[in-house]
Scaffold this motif. Structure first.
Motif, PDB file in Angstrom:
ATOM      1  N   GLN A  15     -10.681  -8.506  20.154  1.00  0.00           N
ATOM      2  CA  GLN A  15     -11.286  -7.302  20.739  1.00  0.00           C
ATOM      3  C   GLN A  15     -12.242  -6.631  19.763  1.00  0.00           C
ATOM      4  N   SER A  16     -12.546  -7.314  18.682  1.00  0.00           N
ATOM      5  CA  SER A  16     -13.460  -6.832  17.633  1.00  0.00           C
ATOM      6  C   SER A  16     -12.902  -5.629  16.874  1.00  0.00           C
ATOM      7  N   LYS A  17     -11.591  -5.464  16.872  1.00  0.00           N
ATOM      8  CA  LYS A  17     -10.968  -4.413  16.073  1.00  0.00           C
ATOM      9  C   LYS A  17     -10.588  -4.972  14.705  1.00  0.00           C
ATOM     10  N   LEU A  18     -10.695  -4.114  13.699  1.00  0.00           N
ATOM     11  CA  LEU A  18     -10.431  -4.516  12.323  1.00  0.00           C
ATOM     12  C   LEU A  18      -8.999  -5.029  12.175  1.00  0.00           C
ATOM     13  N   VAL A  19      -8.851  -6.153  11.485  1.00  0.00           N
ATOM     14  CA  VAL A  19      -7.512  -6.653  11.153  1.00  0.00           C
ATOM     15  C   VAL A  19      -7.027  -5.839   9.949  1.00  0.00           C
ATOM     16  N   CYS A  20      -6.184  -4.855  10.224  1.00  0.00           N
ATOM     17  CA  CYS A  20      -5.825  -3.870   9.196  1.00  0.00           C
ATOM     18  C   CYS A  20      -5.080  -4.485   8.023  1.00  0.00           C
ATOM     19  N   ALA A  21      -4.346  -5.573   8.265  1.00  0.00           N
ATOM     20  CA  ALA A  21      -3.601  -6.210   7.170  1.00  0.00           C
ATOM     21  C   ALA A  21      -4.549  -6.677   6.069  1.00  0.00           C
ATOM     22  N   SER A  22      -5.747  -7.133   6.441  1.00  0.00           N
ATOM     23  CA  SER A  22      -6.729  -7.573   5.450  1.00  0.00           C
ATOM     24  C   SER A  22      -7.248  -6.382   4.652  1.00  0.00           C
ATOM     25  N   ARG A  23      -7.526  -5.309   5.349  1.00  0.00           N
ATOM     26  CA  ARG A  23      -7.970  -4.089   4.662  1.00  0.00           C
ATOM     27  C   ARG A  23      -6.892  -3.604   3.689  1.00  0.00           C
ATOM     28  N   ASP A  24      -5.630  -3.622   4.139  1.00  0.00           N
ATOM     29  CA  ASP A  24      -4.523  -3.197   3.273  1.00  0.00           C
ATOM     30  C   ASP A  24      -4.416  -4.098   2.041  1.00  0.00           C
ATOM     31  N   HIS A  25      -4.580  -5.401   2.262  1.00  0.00           N
ATOM     32  CA  HIS A  25      -4.524  -6.356   1.150  1.00  0.00           C
ATOM     33  C   HIS A  25      -5.607  -6.054   0.127  1.00  0.00           C
TER      34      HIS A  25
ATOM     35  N   MET B 156       0.839  -1.197   0.000  1.00  0.00           N
ATOM     36  CA  MET B 156       0.000   0.000   0.000  1.00  0.00           C
ATOM     37  C   MET B 156       0.878   1.253   0.000  1.00  0.00           C
ATOM     38  N   THR B 157       0.493   2.259  -0.740  1.00  0.00           N
ATOM     39  CA  THR B 157       1.302   3.466  -0.792  1.00  0.00           C
ATOM     40  C   THR B 157       1.190   4.238   0.494  1.00  0.00           C
ATOM     41  N   GLU B 158       2.186   5.107   0.731  1.00  0.00           N
ATOM     42  CA  GLU B 158       2.153   5.904   1.959  1.00  0.00           C
ATOM     43  C   GLU B 158       1.001   6.907   1.936  1.00  0.00           C
ATOM     44  N   GLN B 159       0.579   7.289   0.718  1.00  0.00           N
ATOM     45  CA  GLN B 159      -0.482   8.287   0.620  1.00  0.00           C
ATOM     46  C   GLN B 159      -1.855   7.698   0.970  1.00  0.00           C
ATOM     47  N   ILE B 160      -2.019   6.378   0.801  1.00  0.00           N
ATOM     48  CA  ILE B 160      -3.318   5.754   1.031  1.00  0.00           C
ATOM     49  C   ILE B 160      -3.198   4.772   2.190  1.00  0.00           C
ATOM     50  N   ALA B 161      -3.789   5.129   3.311  1.00  0.00           N
ATOM     51  CA  ALA B 161      -3.703   4.278   4.502  1.00  0.00           C
ATOM     52  C   ALA B 161      -5.049   3.689   4.893  1.00  0.00           C
ATOM     53  N   THR B 162      -6.141   4.178   4.293  1.00  0.00           N
ATOM     54  CA  THR B 162      -7.475   3.698   4.647  1.00  0.00           C
ATOM     55  C   THR B 162      -8.335   3.609   3.389  1.00  0.00           C
ATOM     56  N   LEU B 163      -9.417   2.875   3.473  1.00  0.00           N
ATOM     57  CA  LEU B 163     -10.353   2.820   2.354  1.00  0.00           C
ATOM     58  C   LEU B 163     -10.980   4.188   2.104  1.00  0.00           C
TER      59      LEU B 163
ATOM     60  N   ASP C 183     -14.719  -9.308  -8.860  1.00  0.00           N
ATOM     61  CA  ASP C 183     -15.653 -10.412  -8.613  1.00  0.00           C
ATOM     62  C   ASP C 183     -15.021 -11.563  -7.833  1.00  0.00           C
ATOM     63  N   ASN C 184     -13.751 -11.828  -8.055  1.00  0.00           N
ATOM     64  CA  ASN C 184     -13.085 -12.946  -7.383  1.00  0.00           C
ATOM     65  C   ASN C 184     -12.236 -12.497  -6.199  1.00  0.00           C
ATOM     66  N   ASN C 185     -12.448 -11.276  -5.754  1.00  0.00           N
ATOM     67  CA  ASN C 185     -11.686 -10.766  -4.617  1.00  0.00           C
ATOM     68  C   ASN C 185     -12.097 -11.505  -3.342  1.00  0.00           C
ATOM     69  N   PRO C 186     -11.155 -11.961  -2.522  1.00  0.00           N
ATOM     70  CA  PRO C 186     -11.519 -12.766  -1.344  1.00  0.00           C
ATOM     71  C   PRO C 186     -12.281 -12.006  -0.275  1.00  0.00           C
TER      72      PRO C 186
ATOM     73  N   ALA D 239      -7.135  -3.169  -0.388  1.00  0.00           N
ATOM     74  CA  ALA D 239      -6.851  -1.894  -1.051  1.00  0.00           C
ATOM     75  C   ALA D 239      -5.773  -2.060  -2.125  1.00  0.00           C
ATOM     76  N   ASN D 240      -4.758  -2.867  -1.827  1.00  0.00           N
ATOM     77  CA  ASN D 240      -3.708  -3.120  -2.820  1.00  0.00           C
ATOM     78  C   ASN D 240      -4.270  -3.819  -4.051  1.00  0.00           C
ATOM     79  N   MET D 241      -5.194  -4.757  -3.815  1.00  0.00           N
ATOM     80  CA  MET D 241      -5.803  -5.469  -4.940  1.00  0.00           C
ATOM     81  C   MET D 241      -6.659  -4.532  -5.783  1.00  0.00           C
ATOM     82  N   VAL D 242      -7.341  -3.597  -5.123  1.00  0.00           N
ATOM     83  CA  VAL D 242      -8.142  -2.609  -5.849  1.00  0.00           C
ATOM     84  C   VAL D 242      -7.244  -1.737  -6.721  1.00  0.00           C
ATOM     85  N   ILE D 243      -6.153  -1.246  -6.130  1.00  0.00           N
ATOM     86  CA  ILE D 243      -5.240  -0.377  -6.878  1.00  0.00           C
ATOM     87  C   ILE D 243      -4.635  -1.130  -8.060  1.00  0.00           C
ATOM     88  N   ALA D 244      -4.275  -2.403  -7.831  1.00  0.00           N
ATOM     89  CA  ALA D 244      -3.695  -3.202  -8.911  1.00  0.00           C
ATOM     90  C   ALA D 244      -4.695  -3.436 -10.032  1.00  0.00           C
TER      91      ALA D 244
END
Length: 342
Positions: free
Chosen positions: A81-91, A1-8, A114-117, A93-98
């Motif tokens: 603790q019901s907090k978002l696993v950020c690595a999945s979100r980053d993954h 993930m780029t430094e400019q994009i840290a969240t959805l 369509d085939n995004n996990p 976002a990277n797939m979207v950018i790609a």
């Protein structure tokens, strides 16, 4: 993930889109952007986790390209603790950018994820309710099935002639109770509706803040269902009242159920846990509810499954953990809790 994009949120902003986010795991509930940012940065827990995941619908549109919105249905794992696993979100976002680069809308975006996990397809009821809610938000006409459904609920077709009533039409009707005399039609029709209509209807109304006049009617209907031990009718009513404006009437119904002869029925306990979970943030009501779950005889998996579901909800978790240490509890509840750790 780029430094400019840290969240959805930053990804969507960077693409020049307008956007909004909904939880659709339990009720369809809008999350404001400040809240969503805090969730994305794991500053606060996800408020409504279900089965270890945050279930999201992100609606976005670029008004320069099209007025029609795109929707991502996404599920991301949450931690203990019901907090978002950020690595999945980053993954994701990277797939979207790609796949899409910085252009999230337009024809080239169709089908690319369509085939995004992390992408999932909501069930038919949830999808119909979400589509109906979006059309209301966007001030767009209801679907082509709406008018026929209105005709059905008016009683003019006969309530047994439900086979041609579309789920999307039921959703449009439920999400537009304040239009076209729909509320009056529903009030007159409710007690005559067959189960084949009552079940999908209640699955739509659970996303609606129904007006007090309807809650009063449904409370009376539910009390009759309790007396007659009509579990299906009761569970449908619980679902329909779960997001009602008249919160105190829903509280009244749940409290009546918790002290009734059918308090330990698995469908009833699962409906309360799944749809009226917000009422279980009251420690005393939670204690009574969990005691009822522990007394269920036929299904030994009921108590641990409901415990696992509720302990993940941040508003309930501290009270449920407090119940583990509480002294004045029944032997049955104490044994059920003990089995969680055996």
């Amino acid at each position: 993930m780029t430094e400019q994009i840290a969240t959805l949120g930053q990804l969507l902003d960077g693409a020049g889109t307008n956007w909004r986010v909904f939880d659709i795991g339990r009720h369809i509930t809008k999350l404001n952007k400040k809240q969503f940012l805090a969730i994305e940065q794991a500053q606060i827990p996800y408020p409504f986790p279900l089965a270890g995941h945050a279930w999201l619908a992100i609606q976005f549109w670029d008004s320069k390209v099209s007025s029609e919105p795109y929707v991502w249905f996404l599920k991301f794992p949450v931690d203990e603790q019901s907090k978002l696993v950020c690595a999945s979100r980053d993954h994701f976002a990277n797939m979207v950018i790609a796949a899409l680069g910085n252009d999230l809308t337009g024809e080239q975006a169709d089908g690319k994820l369509d085939n995004n996990p992390y992408v999932f397809a909501p069930n038919a009821n949830k999808l119909a309710a979400f589509n109906a809610q979006l059309k209301v938000l966007l001030k767009q006409p209801a679907s082509q099935y709406y008018e026929y459904t209105q005709l059905y609920f008016s009683g003019k077709l006969g309530f047994d002639n439900w086979q041609s009533v579309a789920v999307q039409g039921i959703a449009d009707f439920a999400l537009r109770l304040d239009s076209d005399k729909n509320l009056a039609s529903l009030q007159q029709a409710w007690e005559q509706l067959p189960a084949e209509v009552l079940q999908p209807l209640s699955a739509m109304l659970e996303h609606v803040e129904i007006p007090p006049v309807l809650s009063e009617q449904l409370l009376s209907y539910a009390k009759q269902a309790i007396a007659q031990k009509d579990i299906l009718a009761l569970c449908c009513t619980l679902r329909a009242m779960s997001k009602a404006q008249a919160h105190t009437l829903t509280v009244q119904l749940v409290d009546v159920i918790l002290h009734s002869d059918i308090a330990t029925e698995s469908d009833v306990t699962q409906t309360i846990a799944g749809r009226c979970f917000n009422l279980l943030s009251d420690p005393e009501r939670l204690h009574i509810f969990m005691d009822n779950c522990a007394h269920h005889q036929q299904n030994e998996e009921l108590f641990p499954s409901i415990f696992a579901d509720l302990v993940a909800i941040p508003s309930i978790r501290p009270h449920l953990l407090g119940l583990l240490r509480k002294e004045n509890r029944s032997e049955t509840l104490a044994r059920a809790i003990g089995r969680l750790f055996s």
